[in-house]
Design an enzyme around this catalytic site. Structure first.
Site, short mmCIF file in Angstrom:
data_model
loop_
_atom_site.label_atom_id
_atom_site.label_comp_id
_atom_site.label_asym_id
_atom_site.label_seq_id
_atom_site.Cartn_x
_atom_site.Cartn_y
_atom_site.Cartn_z
N SER A 39 38.30 54.22 37.86
CA SER A 39 39.65 54.02 38.41
C SER A 39 40.12 55.29 39.11
CB SER A 39 40.58 53.56 37.29
OG SER A 39 41.80 53.07 37.80
N ASP B 236 39.47 42.07 38.75
CA ASP B 236 40.30 43.25 38.48
C ASP B 236 41.71 43.01 39.01
OD1 ASP B 236 41.51 45.77 38.34
OD2 ASP B 236 39.62 46.82 38.77
N HIS C 151 39.79 45.09 34.85
CA HIS C 151 39.81 46.54 35.08
C HIS C 151 39.24 47.23 33.85
CE1 HIS C 151 41.00 49.95 37.47
NE2 HIS C 151 41.67 50.49 36.46
#
Length: 220
Positions: free
Chosen positions: A110, A164, A198
């Site tokens: 991320s 995600d 995610h």
């Protein structure tokens, strides 16, 4: 946070892995422990704590400020460049400690993945590869092939979950297309995982393991 082999060997290869927003290095240190090769040293540093605009200015571990998550959102240019300098300093220190830069893989998840990509493109050190998970390329409009001095041929493993909700798959697709304009397209591997949000999944972790072991083979 450092993970290394318990074996009495000289560790001359390394993975530096950067966590995501609001996290610490501990979680990814545990994840990497499950796929580590015994001859590789792993460093999972912690981001500094700072207010994050996206999260109503709440203070949390963050490599730089995130103002918004849209493709055209304003970016914290000063913070991104400062964070990249800190990771560069970490790489430089490891080189001084005896690990050749071309035996270092830089990676992250991320926000950490975003920073790892940006740092790999801008660093003066020749790296073994970069692992970019569920992320995007910061300051992409200021980047071009001409600004990359050292790592034009760097192997890239970019991974993204197809489900995600936080950093949508389109971010990954836009990132890989941008990377192909700056790097050797044959050096870039883009993998997506159906149903993955995610986070990470076992299939992705095995892909990371194989990439690291390919780019950092043991030396007799």
């Amino acid at each position: 946070m450092v993970i290394s082999s318990d074996m009495d060997v000289c560790l001359n290869v390394q993975v530096i892995f950067l966590h995501g927003l609001g996290d610490t290095g501990h979680g990814w240190a545990e994840a990497m422990a499950g796929i580590r090769a015994p001859y590789v040293k792993y460093i999972c540093p912690h981001a500094p704590v700072m207010p994050v605009t996206l999260n109503m200015n709440m203070a949390m571990p963050s490599w730089f400020d995130i103002i918004g998550l849209g493709p055209d959102a304003e970016e914290d240019e000063t913070g991104i460049k400062k964070a990249a300098e800190s990771i560069n300093a970490l790489i430089d220190q490891e080189v001084k400690n005896g690990i050749p830069s071309h035996r270092i893989v830089l990676g992250g998840f991320s926000q950490g993945g975003a920073l790892s990509l940006y740092t790999a493109l801008k660093t003066h050190q020749k790296l073994a590869g970069v692992v970019a998970l569920s992320c995007w390329l910061p300051l992409r409009n200021s980047l071009s092939k001409s600004v990359i001095v050292t790592n034009k041929e760097i192997p890239v493993l970019q991974c993204h979950g197809e489900a995600d909700p936080l950093v949508p798959l389109i971010f990954g697709c836009l990132t890989v297309e941008k990377l192909k304009t700056m790097l050797n397209p044959n050096s870039i591997t883009f993998k997506t995982y159906p149903g993955m949000p995610h986070s990470a999944c076992p299939e992705e972790m095995m892909d990371i393991k194989q990439f690291i072991e390919k780019q950092l083979p043991p030396v007799d």
